[in-house]
Scaffold this motif. Sequence first.
Motif, PDB file in Angstrom:
ATOM      1  N   UNK A 115      -4.598   0.567  -7.461  1.00  0.00           N
ATOM      2  CA  UNK A 115      -4.899  -0.582  -6.595  1.00  0.00           C
ATOM      3  C   UNK A 115      -5.195  -0.109  -5.173  1.00  0.00           C
ATOM      4  N   UNK A 116      -4.398   0.813  -4.678  1.00  0.00           N
ATOM      5  CA  UNK A 116      -4.640   1.350  -3.334  1.00  0.00           C
ATOM      6  C   UNK A 116      -5.996   2.043  -3.256  1.00  0.00           C
ATOM      7  N   UNK A 117      -6.396   2.689  -4.335  1.00  0.00           N
ATOM      8  CA  UNK A 117      -7.717   3.325  -4.365  1.00  0.00           C
ATOM      9  C   UNK A 117      -8.815   2.275  -4.257  1.00  0.00           C
ATOM     10  N   UNK A 118      -8.642   1.148  -4.935  1.00  0.00           N
ATOM     11  CA  UNK A 118      -9.622   0.064  -4.811  1.00  0.00           C
ATOM     12  C   UNK A 118      -9.692  -0.414  -3.365  1.00  0.00           C
ATOM     13  N   UNK A 119      -8.550  -0.586  -2.734  1.00  0.00           N
ATOM     14  CA  UNK A 119      -8.532  -1.078  -1.352  1.00  0.00           C
ATOM     15  C   UNK A 119      -9.176  -0.077  -0.397  1.00  0.00           C
ATOM     16  N   UNK A 120      -8.927   1.201  -0.594  1.00  0.00           N
ATOM     17  CA  UNK A 120      -9.578   2.219   0.255  1.00  0.00           C
ATOM     18  C   UNK A 120     -11.085   2.208   0.050  1.00  0.00           C
ATOM     19  N   UNK A 121     -11.489   2.120  -1.195  1.00  0.00           N
ATOM     20  CA  UNK A 121     -12.917   2.099  -1.518  1.00  0.00           C
ATOM     21  C   UNK A 121     -13.586   0.867  -0.916  1.00  0.00           C
ATOM     22  N   UNK A 143     -17.202  -1.592   1.012  1.00  0.00           N
ATOM     23  CA  UNK A 143     -17.331  -3.012   0.705  1.00  0.00           C
ATOM     24  C   UNK A 143     -16.861  -3.353  -0.698  1.00  0.00           C
ATOM     25  N   UNK A 144     -16.270  -4.518  -0.822  1.00  0.00           N
ATOM     26  CA  UNK A 144     -15.746  -4.984  -2.105  1.00  0.00           C
ATOM     27  C   UNK A 144     -16.861  -5.143  -3.140  1.00  0.00           C
ATOM     28  N   UNK A 145     -18.038  -5.516  -2.678  1.00  0.00           N
ATOM     29  CA  UNK A 145     -19.167  -5.726  -3.591  1.00  0.00           C
ATOM     30  C   UNK A 145     -19.585  -4.442  -4.314  1.00  0.00           C
ATOM     31  N   UNK A 146     -19.295  -3.286  -3.728  1.00  0.00           N
ATOM     32  CA  UNK A 146     -19.729  -2.039  -4.338  1.00  0.00           C
ATOM     33  C   UNK A 146     -18.658  -1.383  -5.204  1.00  0.00           C
ATOM     34  N   UNK A 147     -17.494  -1.999  -5.284  1.00  0.00           N
ATOM     35  CA  UNK A 147     -16.393  -1.423  -6.060  1.00  0.00           C
ATOM     36  C   UNK A 147     -16.673  -1.571  -7.553  1.00  0.00           C
ATOM     37  N   UNK A 148     -16.529  -0.448  -8.259  1.00  0.00           N
ATOM     38  CA  UNK A 148     -16.639  -0.439  -9.720  1.00  0.00           C
ATOM     39  C   UNK A 148     -15.411   0.264 -10.276  1.00  0.00           C
ATOM     40  N   UNK A 149     -15.214   0.150 -11.560  1.00  0.00           N
ATOM     41  CA  UNK A 149     -14.102   0.867 -12.194  1.00  0.00           C
ATOM     42  C   UNK A 149     -14.276   2.377 -11.956  1.00  0.00           C
ATOM     43  N   UNK A 150     -15.505   2.850 -12.014  1.00  0.00           N
ATOM     44  CA  UNK A 150     -15.783   4.271 -11.804  1.00  0.00           C
ATOM     45  C   UNK A 150     -15.483   4.688 -10.366  1.00  0.00           C
ATOM     46  N   UNK A 151     -15.896   3.876  -9.388  1.00  0.00           N
ATOM     47  CA  UNK A 151     -15.638   4.245  -7.984  1.00  0.00           C
ATOM     48  C   UNK A 151     -14.137   4.245  -7.688  1.00  0.00           C
ATOM     49  N   UNK A 152     -13.415   3.337  -8.311  1.00  0.00           N
ATOM     50  CA  UNK A 152     -11.955   3.309  -8.134  1.00  0.00           C
ATOM     51  C   UNK A 152     -11.329   4.542  -8.767  1.00  0.00           C
TER      52      UNK A 152
END
Length: 193
Positions: A15-21, A26-35
Amino acid sequence: MPKLVDHEERRAHIIDALLRSAASSGLHSVTMRSVAIEAGVSVRLVQYYFDTKEQLLLAAMTRLATRMGERVQHRVRATGASSDPRAVVEAVLLEAVPTDEESRAFHLIYTEYAVLSVTDPALGGQPFLAAPDEMEAFLAAQLAAAGAADPRQEAVVLLAVSAGLGLSVLLDQRTAEDATAVLRYHLGRVFPA
């Protein structure tokens, strides 16, 4: 002997990785792979803990709200005036003004969640509004203790003012110091000396 895995710690790490990403791109660019890349784990591991991107986004939204609550509590305790409604209200509202990298990231991601929740029914409604509704009720109670004529309406106005000021700081329309001065000016009208 096999290594024991702390599943809650691993979930929090993802979850913290998602927030850093989200804070950086931007939230719009977050994917499972980027996380997965940000967390330094495999996509399969992310999917083990979160079946869908939606589940991951909801978990991150909850974590974001929890962190904001912790920051607000810390700021209120730091005032040393937990029984003074004005000091408490001011501390809560000032947390809406991004003044450091952590609060700037929080407000950027939170604003993105707000926009996303308009078009995504799973993120909109109750999941997104739970924390703001709780904050509104808390401020209304403080305003009632201070003798406000209509504490609920005043809480709504104060939250709208602080959110707008926070957004203006994110957009570099004004500095955090200017936004703080405006907020204190308005609080002076709500809590006359």
